[in-house]
Design a protein around this motif. Sequence first.
Motif, PDB file in Angstrom:
ATOM      1  N   ASN A  60      39.818  39.744  32.921  1.00 22.90           N
ATOM      2  CA  ASN A  60      39.373  38.368  33.104  1.00 22.90           C
ATOM      3  C   ASN A  60      39.413  37.608  31.773  1.00 22.90           C
ATOM      4  O   ASN A  60      39.800  36.438  31.737  1.00 22.90           O
ATOM      5  CB  ASN A  60      37.965  38.328  33.708  1.00 22.90           C
ATOM      6  CG  ASN A  60      37.605  36.960  34.252  1.00 22.90           C
ATOM      7  OD1 ASN A  60      38.458  36.222  34.713  1.00 22.90           O
ATOM      8  ND2 ASN A  60      36.329  36.620  34.180  1.00 22.90           N
ATOM      9  N   TYR A  61      39.058  38.277  30.686  1.00 27.20           N
ATOM     10  CA  TYR A  61      39.110  37.645  29.364  1.00 27.20           C
ATOM     11  C   TYR A  61      40.554  37.314  28.989  1.00 27.20           C
ATOM     12  O   TYR A  61      40.846  36.224  28.486  1.00 27.20           O
ATOM     13  CB  TYR A  61      38.477  38.545  28.307  1.00 27.20           C
ATOM     14  CG  TYR A  61      38.521  37.953  26.932  1.00 27.20           C
ATOM     15  CD1 TYR A  61      37.697  36.887  26.586  1.00 27.20           C
ATOM     16  CD2 TYR A  61      39.416  38.435  25.980  1.00 27.20           C
ATOM     17  CE1 TYR A  61      37.744  36.322  25.324  1.00 27.20           C
ATOM     18  CE2 TYR A  61      39.480  37.872  24.715  1.00 27.20           C
ATOM     19  CZ  TYR A  61      38.632  36.820  24.391  1.00 27.20           C
ATOM     20  OH  TYR A  61      38.694  36.258  23.139  1.00 27.20           O
TER      21      TYR A  61
ATOM     22  N   PRO B 264      33.956  38.138  37.314  1.00 28.05           N
ATOM     23  CA  PRO B 264      34.141  36.891  38.078  1.00 28.05           C
ATOM     24  C   PRO B 264      33.035  36.680  39.104  1.00 28.05           C
ATOM     25  O   PRO B 264      32.388  37.631  39.547  1.00 28.05           O
ATOM     26  CB  PRO B 264      35.494  37.102  38.763  1.00 28.05           C
ATOM     27  CG  PRO B 264      36.209  38.077  37.895  1.00 28.05           C
ATOM     28  CD  PRO B 264      35.126  38.989  37.374  1.00 28.05           C
TER      29      PRO B 264
ATOM     30  N   VAL C 134      43.019  36.742  30.982  1.00 30.53           N
ATOM     31  CA  VAL C 134      43.567  35.724  31.881  1.00 30.53           C
ATOM     32  C   VAL C 134      42.877  34.372  31.716  1.00 30.53           C
ATOM     33  O   VAL C 134      43.530  33.328  31.663  1.00 30.53           O
ATOM     34  CB  VAL C 134      43.455  36.208  33.347  1.00 30.53           C
ATOM     35  CG1 VAL C 134      43.817  35.113  34.336  1.00 30.53           C
ATOM     36  CG2 VAL C 134      44.317  37.443  33.560  1.00 30.53           C
ATOM     37  N   SER C 135      41.552  34.385  31.607  1.00 29.27           N
ATOM     38  CA  SER C 135      40.800  33.112  31.639  1.00 29.27           C
ATOM     39  C   SER C 135      40.041  32.799  30.353  1.00 29.27           C
ATOM     40  O   SER C 135      39.503  31.707  30.214  1.00 29.27           O
ATOM     41  CB  SER C 135      39.794  33.142  32.797  1.00 29.27           C
ATOM     42  OG  SER C 135      38.736  34.053  32.511  1.00 29.27           O
ATOM     43  N   GLY C 136      39.938  33.771  29.454  1.00 27.17           N
ATOM     44  CA  GLY C 136      39.156  33.553  28.239  1.00 27.17           C
ATOM     45  C   GLY C 136      37.667  33.802  28.425  1.00 27.17           C
ATOM     46  O   GLY C 136      36.883  33.573  27.519  1.00 27.17           O
ATOM     47  N   ARG C 137      37.273  34.270  29.612  1.00 33.10           N
ATOM     48  CA  ARG C 137      35.862  34.562  29.892  1.00 33.10           C
ATOM     49  C   ARG C 137      35.661  36.065  30.027  1.00 33.10           C
ATOM     50  O   ARG C 137      36.216  36.681  30.918  1.00 33.10           O
ATOM     51  CB  ARG C 137      35.408  33.873  31.182  1.00 33.10           C
ATOM     52  CG  ARG C 137      35.456  32.355  31.125  1.00 33.10           C
ATOM     53  CD  ARG C 137      35.090  31.722  32.437  1.00 33.10           C
ATOM     54  NE  ARG C 137      36.020  32.219  33.465  1.00 33.10           N
ATOM     55  CZ  ARG C 137      35.722  32.324  34.742  1.00 33.10           C
ATOM     56  NH1 ARG C 137      34.544  31.990  35.189  1.00 33.10           N
ATOM     57  NH2 ARG C 137      36.600  32.775  35.599  1.00 33.10           N
TER      58      ARG C 137
ATOM     59  N   GLU D 188      38.069  36.942  43.656  1.00 31.16           N
ATOM     60  CA  GLU D 188      38.636  37.077  42.309  1.00 31.16           C
ATOM     61  C   GLU D 188      38.662  38.545  41.864  1.00 31.16           C
ATOM     62  O   GLU D 188      39.631  38.995  41.247  1.00 31.16           O
ATOM     63  CB  GLU D 188      37.831  36.258  41.303  1.00 31.16           C
ATOM     64  CG  GLU D 188      37.989  34.761  41.452  1.00 31.16           C
ATOM     65  CD  GLU D 188      37.075  34.030  40.482  1.00 31.16           C
ATOM     66  OE1 GLU D 188      37.579  33.619  39.408  1.00 31.16           O
ATOM     67  OE2 GLU D 188      35.880  33.880  40.799  1.00 31.16           O
TER      68      GLU D 188
END
Length: 134
Positions: free
Chosen positions: A77-78, A87, A80-83, A92
Amino acid sequence: MASGTETQVSKDSQLYKDYDHLFMKTFSTESIILMVEGNDVGTEAIMEAADRLEQQSLLVPGVTEVSSPASIIKQINYAVSGRSQVPDSDREIREIIEDYPEYFESLIIDNTHMLTVIQIEGSSTDQQKEDILN
């Protein structure tokens, strides 16, 4: 046929003692495998619980590392999305698991079983291991 360190270096030598101490303190680990069973382990609620368990386990003296599907999901998730978080939706989470199956094949057995691997210091005493398990 023996192949241990003691076949090359005397157990009484300082070199052996230093090596044994450094290896056990620095490199040697043991694993505790925790199996989670549920109706569907690929949900946001289960991954959040696995993440909490991971974070709490890392605070226990003697625990060196924890790997679970939740930690892998957070890493993906990091990327892909920076978080760096689990999710917020089951959809997700399922997409990540389906899109990157090679990362989960050793930790998610099937839809109802997953593993968490807790690495502990190899030099842990029996009492420390019991404390970690508790």
